[in-house]
Design a protein around this motif. Structure first.
Motif, mmCIF file in Angstrom:
data_model
loop_
_atom_site.group_PDB
_atom_site.id
_atom_site.type_symbol
_atom_site.label_atom_id
_atom_site.label_comp_id
_atom_site.label_asym_id
_atom_site.label_seq_id
_atom_site.Cartn_x
_atom_site.Cartn_y
_atom_site.Cartn_z
ATOM 1 N N SER A 116 0.846 -1.202 0.000
ATOM 2 C CA SER A 116 0.000 0.000 0.000
ATOM 3 C C SER A 116 0.880 1.249 0.000
ATOM 4 C CB SER A 116 -0.923 0.013 1.225
ATOM 5 O OG SER A 116 -0.191 0.247 2.410
ATOM 6 N N GLY A 132 1.424 3.192 2.294
ATOM 7 C CA GLY A 132 2.205 3.267 3.524
ATOM 8 C C GLY A 132 3.587 2.646 3.406
ATOM 9 N N LYS A 174 0.686 -5.020 7.791
ATOM 10 C CA LYS A 174 -0.134 -4.299 6.813
ATOM 11 C C LYS A 174 -0.999 -5.298 6.044
ATOM 12 C CE LYS A 174 2.608 -0.152 5.792
ATOM 13 N NZ LYS A 174 3.732 -0.240 6.708
ATOM 14 N N VAL A 206 -1.505 1.896 9.575
ATOM 15 C CA VAL A 206 -2.421 2.559 8.647
ATOM 16 C C VAL A 206 -1.832 3.903 8.253
ATOM 17 C CG1 VAL A 206 -4.466 1.412 9.553
ATOM 18 C CG2 VAL A 206 -3.794 3.592 10.509
ATOM 19 N N GLU A 207 -2.056 4.280 7.007
ATOM 20 C CA GLU A 207 -1.488 5.539 6.518
ATOM 21 C C GLU A 207 -2.523 6.624 6.315
ATOM 22 O OE1 GLU A 207 -1.576 2.590 3.003
ATOM 23 O OE2 GLU A 207 -0.983 2.545 5.097
ATOM 24 N N ASP A 208 -3.796 6.259 6.322
ATOM 25 C CA ASP A 208 -4.851 7.251 6.146
ATOM 26 C C ASP A 208 -6.162 6.660 6.661
ATOM 27 O OD1 ASP A 208 -5.761 5.506 4.088
ATOM 28 O OD2 ASP A 208 -4.688 6.653 2.565
ATOM 29 N N GLN A 209 -7.210 7.456 6.663
ATOM 30 C CA GLN A 209 -8.494 7.002 7.215
ATOM 31 C C GLN A 209 -9.075 5.833 6.428
ATOM 32 O OE1 GLN A 209 -9.839 8.151 10.195
ATOM 33 N NE2 GLN A 209 -10.981 6.243 9.897
ATOM 34 N N ALA A 210 -8.924 5.850 5.124
ATOM 35 C CA ALA A 210 -9.457 4.751 4.314
ATOM 36 C C ALA A 210 -8.778 3.427 4.684
ATOM 37 C CB ALA A 210 -9.272 5.053 2.825
ATOM 38 N N THR A 211 -7.467 3.472 4.882
ATOM 39 C CA THR A 211 -6.745 2.258 5.270
ATOM 40 C C THR A 211 -7.137 1.836 6.679
ATOM 41 O OG1 THR A 211 -4.918 3.102 3.931
ATOM 42 C CG2 THR A 211 -4.472 1.178 5.246
ATOM 43 N N ASP A 242 -10.046 2.324 8.055
ATOM 44 C CA ASP A 242 -11.392 1.747 7.933
ATOM 45 C C ASP A 242 -11.343 0.320 7.387
ATOM 46 O OD1 ASP A 242 -12.412 4.149 8.861
ATOM 47 O OD2 ASP A 242 -13.012 4.863 6.870
#
Length: 193
Positions: A12, A14, A109, A172-177, A179
């Motif tokens: 990903s 990340g 991950k 996680v690198e962002d909110q989508a990840t 979630d």
């Protein structure tokens, strides 16, 4: 840190600035520990080659550490990488089970593979600890001249599951990840998530 596995692949966004990828590329020359696992691109960027190696000679390391420690498991890989067999992952868990004085932190991950692995182990046996310990002993059987995991183990078969000394986490690198990965993490049996 404890690295019974070496090598990885990007999964990903990340992974873009992965410190392990850079370190592996630095120590990838002939005879070095990450030979063939990472390389430098024409622009000088570090890249995993996608090869992943289970390192059985590193498997029993935590059993040699007498003082209790908090141990990051696989800082140079991902324990739930798709190229590892279920038996190899179980061998790592077997050593964690045999070392109750230590706390182990496992970060992935790949929580979908973690969910799959925990379901597989639970489906194989009513006592996942025993299965993991068995796989650790099998992996170690290939090594010569060392005390065995069984001789060094502090734990008897039948330890509680999930292992009380193993913490599982997802990066996680962002909110989508977040979630996507956190609900999968919550499906994994763990003392601490």
């Amino acid at each position: 840190t404890w690295n019974p596995v070496r090598g990885c692949s990007r999964v990903s966004a990340g992974c873009t600035k992965c410190y392990a990828e850079r370190m592996a590329a630095r120590f990838n020359g002939p005879g070095q520990p990450y030979e063939g696992l990472a390389r430098r691109t024409e622009t000088g960027e570090a890249r995993w080659t996608g090869e992943v190696r289970f390192i059985p000679e590193r498997l029993a390391d935590p059993l040699r550490w007498r003082r209790p420690r908090r141990i990051f498991c696989n800082s140079m890989s991902d324990l739930f990488h798709e190229r590892l067999t279920n038996e190899q992952i179980a061998a790592v868990f077997g050593v964690m089970a045999a070392s109750p004085r230590h706390q182990f932190q496992v970060l992935t991950k790949r929580p979908e593979r973690a969910v799959e692995w925990f379901r597989c182990v639970a489906g194989l046996t009513s006592d996942p600890w025993t299965e993991c310990h068995y796989q650790a002993l099998r992996a170690e059987a290939e090594l010569d001249g060392e005390e065995t995991i069984h001789q060094r183990s502090e734990a008897a078969p039948g330890r509680p599951w999930p292992l009380p000394n193993v913490w599982l986490g997802v990066s996680v690198e962002d909110q989508a990840t977040a979630d996507e990965r956190i609900p999968l993490l919550l499906q994994c049996p763990a003392a601490v998530r």
